[in-house]
Design a protein around this motif. Structure first.
Motif, PDB file in Angstrom:
ATOM      1  N   LEU A  58       8.301  -0.273  -0.837  1.00  7.54           N
ATOM      2  CA  LEU A  58       7.087   0.216  -0.290  1.00  7.54           C
ATOM      3  C   LEU A  58       7.297   0.650   1.099  1.00  7.54           C
ATOM      4  CD1 LEU A  58       4.602  -2.357  -1.971  1.00  7.54           C
ATOM      5  CD2 LEU A  58       5.187  -0.246  -2.829  1.00  7.54           C
ATOM      6  N   THR A  59       6.362   1.114   1.790  1.00  3.36           N
ATOM      7  CA  THR A  59       6.369   1.477   3.092  1.00  3.36           C
ATOM      8  C   THR A  59       5.056   0.561   3.633  1.00  3.36           C
ATOM      9  OG1 THR A  59       4.507   3.144   3.038  1.00  3.36           O
ATOM     10  CG2 THR A  59       6.792   4.021   3.052  1.00  3.36           C
ATOM     11  N   LEU A  60       4.988   0.268   4.814  1.00  5.94           N
ATOM     12  CA  LEU A  60       4.123  -0.424   5.387  1.00  5.94           C
ATOM     13  C   LEU A  60       2.660  -0.009   5.318  1.00  5.94           C
ATOM     14  CD1 LEU A  60       5.858  -1.787   8.537  1.00  5.94           C
ATOM     15  CD2 LEU A  60       5.031  -3.273   6.580  1.00  5.94           C
ATOM     16  N   ASP A  61       2.641   1.510   5.093  1.00  3.63           N
ATOM     17  CA  ASP A  61       1.212   2.119   4.931  1.00  3.63           C
ATOM     18  C   ASP A  61       0.693   1.617   3.443  1.00  3.63           C
ATOM     19  OD1 ASP A  61       1.029   3.428   7.250  1.00  3.63           O
ATOM     20  OD2 ASP A  61       1.945   5.314   6.187  1.00  3.63           O
ATOM     21  N   GLN A  62       1.750   1.030   2.534  1.00  4.48           N
ATOM     22  CA  GLN A  62       1.003   0.711   1.326  1.00  4.48           C
ATOM     23  C   GLN A  62       0.600  -0.684   1.243  1.00  4.48           C
ATOM     24  OE1 GLN A  62       4.729   2.527  -0.538  1.00  4.48           O
ATOM     25  NE2 GLN A  62       3.377   3.380  -1.953  1.00  4.48           N
ATOM     26  N   VAL A  63       0.866  -1.604   2.401  1.00  2.00           N
ATOM     27  CA  VAL A  63       0.425  -2.955   2.430  1.00  2.00           C
ATOM     28  C   VAL A  63      -0.706  -3.071   3.185  1.00  2.00           C
ATOM     29  CG1 VAL A  63       1.409  -5.008   3.650  1.00  2.00           C
ATOM     30  CG2 VAL A  63       3.076  -3.453   2.638  1.00  2.00           C
ATOM     31  N   ALA A  64      -1.530  -4.176   2.747  1.00  2.06           N
ATOM     32  CA  ALA A  64      -2.769  -4.538   3.314  1.00  2.06           C
ATOM     33  C   ALA A  64      -2.438  -6.045   3.717  1.00  2.06           C
ATOM     34  CB  ALA A  64      -3.846  -4.585   2.177  1.00  2.06           C
TER      35      ALA A  64
ATOM     36  N   GLU B  28      -0.074  -8.594  15.329  1.00  2.00           N
ATOM     37  CA  GLU B  28       1.133  -7.702  15.029  1.00  2.00           C
ATOM     38  C   GLU B  28       1.222  -7.068  13.678  1.00  2.00           C
ATOM     39  OE1 GLU B  28       2.802  -5.864  17.547  1.00  2.00           O
ATOM     40  OE2 GLU B  28       1.418  -7.052  18.716  1.00  2.00           O
ATOM     41  N   ALA B  29       0.974  -7.936  12.625  1.00  2.00           N
ATOM     42  CA  ALA B  29       0.941  -7.800  11.390  1.00  2.00           C
ATOM     43  C   ALA B  29      -0.063  -6.758  10.850  1.00  2.00           C
ATOM     44  CB  ALA B  29       0.836  -9.097  10.461  1.00  2.00           C
ATOM     45  N   LEU B  30      -1.504  -7.037  11.534  1.00  2.00           N
ATOM     46  CA  LEU B  30      -2.377  -6.417  11.129  1.00  2.00           C
ATOM     47  C   LEU B  30      -2.449  -4.982  11.620  1.00  2.00           C
ATOM     48  CD1 LEU B  30      -5.160  -9.053  12.204  1.00  2.00           C
ATOM     49  CD2 LEU B  30      -4.934  -7.895   9.893  1.00  2.00           C
ATOM     50  N   ARG B  31      -1.741  -4.907  12.865  1.00  2.00           N
ATOM     51  CA  ARG B  31      -1.417  -3.436  13.492  1.00  2.00           C
ATOM     52  C   ARG B  31      -0.298  -2.633  12.835  1.00  2.00           C
ATOM     53  NH1 ARG B  31      -1.821  -6.468  19.180  1.00  2.00           N
ATOM     54  NH2 ARG B  31      -4.091  -6.073  19.696  1.00  2.00           N
ATOM     55  N   ALA B  32       0.461  -3.319  12.038  1.00  2.00           N
ATOM     56  CA  ALA B  32       1.728  -2.852  11.447  1.00  2.00           C
ATOM     57  C   ALA B  32       1.387  -2.264   9.919  1.00  2.00           C
ATOM     58  CB  ALA B  32       2.932  -3.933  11.225  1.00  2.00           C
ATOM     59  N   VAL B  33       0.208  -2.567   9.401  1.00  2.00           N
ATOM     60  CA  VAL B  33       0.179  -2.159   7.923  1.00  2.00           C
ATOM     61  C   VAL B  33      -0.850  -0.863   7.788  1.00  2.00           C
ATOM     62  CG1 VAL B  33       0.471  -4.408   6.880  1.00  2.00           C
ATOM     63  CG2 VAL B  33      -1.829  -3.938   7.375  1.00  2.00           C
ATOM     64  N   GLY B  34      -0.911  -0.414   6.479  1.00  2.00           N
ATOM     65  CA  GLY B  34      -1.932   0.681   6.149  1.00  2.00           C
ATOM     66  C   GLY B  34      -3.209   0.360   6.238  1.00  2.00           C
ATOM     67  N   PHE B  35      -3.637  -0.827   5.937  1.00  2.00           N
ATOM     68  CA  PHE B  35      -5.099  -1.369   5.698  1.00  2.00           C
ATOM     69  C   PHE B  35      -5.036  -2.813   6.345  1.00  2.00           C
ATOM     70  CE2 PHE B  35      -8.376  -3.600   3.799  1.00  2.00           C
ATOM     71  CZ  PHE B  35      -9.591  -2.928   4.123  1.00  2.00           C
ATOM     72  N   SER B  36      -5.930  -3.064   7.274  1.00  2.00           N
ATOM     73  CA  SER B  36      -5.948  -4.550   7.928  1.00  2.00           C
ATOM     74  C   SER B  36      -7.288  -4.733   7.906  1.00  2.00           C
ATOM     75  CB  SER B  36      -5.607  -4.392   9.313  1.00  2.00           C
ATOM     76  OG  SER B  36      -6.314  -3.558  10.049  1.00  2.00           O
TER      77      SER B  36
ATOM     78  N   GLY C 231      -3.962   3.721  -1.580  1.00  2.00           N
ATOM     79  CA  GLY C 231      -2.633   3.688  -1.442  1.00  2.00           C
ATOM     80  C   GLY C 231      -1.877   2.238  -1.327  1.00  2.00           C
ATOM     81  N   VAL C 232      -2.800   1.238  -1.333  1.00  2.00           N
ATOM     82  CA  VAL C 232      -2.479  -0.175  -1.197  1.00  2.00           C
ATOM     83  C   VAL C 232      -1.710  -0.667  -2.494  1.00  2.00           C
ATOM     84  CG1 VAL C 232      -2.821  -2.537  -0.756  1.00  2.00           C
ATOM     85  CG2 VAL C 232      -3.851  -0.936   0.712  1.00  2.00           C
ATOM     86  N   ARG C 233      -0.352  -1.175  -2.236  1.00  2.00           N
ATOM     87  CA  ARG C 233       0.458  -1.834  -3.557  1.00  2.00           C
ATOM     88  C   ARG C 233       0.620  -2.994  -3.156  1.00  2.00           C
ATOM     89  NH1 ARG C 233      -1.746   1.978  -5.076  1.00  2.00           N
ATOM     90  NH2 ARG C 233      -0.729   4.031  -5.846  1.00  2.00           N
ATOM     91  N   LEU C 234       0.365  -3.748  -2.322  1.00  2.00           N
ATOM     92  CA  LEU C 234       0.672  -4.930  -1.721  1.00  2.00           C
ATOM     93  C   LEU C 234      -0.468  -5.559  -0.854  1.00  2.00           C
ATOM     94  CD1 LEU C 234       4.123  -6.516  -0.906  1.00  2.00           C
ATOM     95  CD2 LEU C 234       2.218  -7.196   0.332  1.00  2.00           C
ATOM     96  N   LEU C 235      -0.980  -6.910  -1.224  1.00  2.00           N
ATOM     97  CA  LEU C 235      -1.920  -7.484  -0.319  1.00  2.00           C
ATOM     98  C   LEU C 235      -1.348  -8.907   0.159  1.00  2.00           C
ATOM     99  CD1 LEU C 235      -4.652  -8.002   1.093  1.00  2.00           C
ATOM    100  CD2 LEU C 235      -5.565  -8.952  -0.962  1.00  2.00           C
ATOM    101  N   ALA C 236      -1.062  -8.972   1.410  1.00  2.00           N
ATOM    102  CA  ALA C 236      -0.667 -10.319   2.288  1.00  2.00           C
ATOM    103  C   ALA C 236      -1.890 -10.899   2.823  1.00  2.00           C
ATOM    104  CB  ALA C 236       0.303  -9.784   2.840  1.00  2.00           C
ATOM    105  N   MET C 237      -1.669 -12.101   2.834  1.00  2.00           N
ATOM    106  CA  MET C 237      -2.920 -12.799   3.695  1.00  2.00           C
ATOM    107  C   MET C 237      -2.317 -14.096   4.350  1.00  2.00           C
ATOM    108  SD  MET C 237      -4.690 -13.646   0.005  1.00  2.00           S
ATOM    109  CE  MET C 237      -3.350 -12.487  -0.974  1.00  2.00           C
TER     110      MET C 237
END
Length: 166
Positions: free
Chosen positions: A101-107, A117-125, A11-17
């Motif tokens: 996107l939803t946050l579930d679609q963000v890694a 907080e960012a790690l806890r908010a996303v669909g994949f951390s 489901g991931v559509r965006l990877l932030a780092m």
């Protein structure tokens, strides 16, 4: 990899780092003349390019603010480079909204207290192997690689495999 985790990766559509400690080894290098230097891993860069080629959005979100990070983002054509950020979760929510996107679609990949907080908010951390202990306990996936040594590529490969592109 477990089925539920595989489904989340699909489901991931965006990877932030984060940058320091994730894309770099967390070292702060200074030359005699005071220039700041950072070491980036080319395999991480290739992973970012592969994600982009697969249609995913990539983003850097960091508390630091340097021309080095801006240049690395430009070299890799990262469309979202956010520096000087105190609340990374807010930036993630803004990016998700911007791209529909939803946050579930963000890694998100992070390594220290300001990433929690960012790690806890996303669909994949995820976190590099050498992240702080409390971060390692909070994420979905702990990389085998350390920050600046291929952790981002490792996560990129997981995402690409889940998308059938690996």
């Amino acid at each position: 990899m477990r089925g539920a985790l595989q489904a989340r990766l699909r489901g991931v559509r965006l990877l932030a780092m984060d940058v320091d400690g994730v894309l770099t080894d967390a070292g702060m290098y200074y030359s005699e003349s005071g220039d700041e230097l950072k070491k980036f891993n080319t395999r991480d860069g290739m992973g970012i390019k592969m994600l982009q080629a697969a249609g995913l959005v990539t983003a850097f979100i960091t508390r630091e603010k340097t021309a080095i990070v801006e240049r690395r983002g430009q070299k890799l054509a990262v469309p979202e480079v956010h520096q000087g950020v105190d609340d990374k979760r807010v930036v993630l929510a803004t990016l998700a909204s911007k791209y529909g996107l939803t946050l579930d679609q963000v890694a998100y990949i992070g390594d220290d207290v300001n990433d929690l907080e960012a790690l806890r908010a996303v669909g994949f951390s995820a976190a590099p192997a050498d992240a702080m202990t409390y971060v390692l306990k909070a994420v979905d996936y702990v990389c085998k690689k350390k920050g600046g040594e291929g952790a981002v590529r490792e996560v990129a490969d997981l995402i690409l495999a889940a998308h059938g592109k690996g």
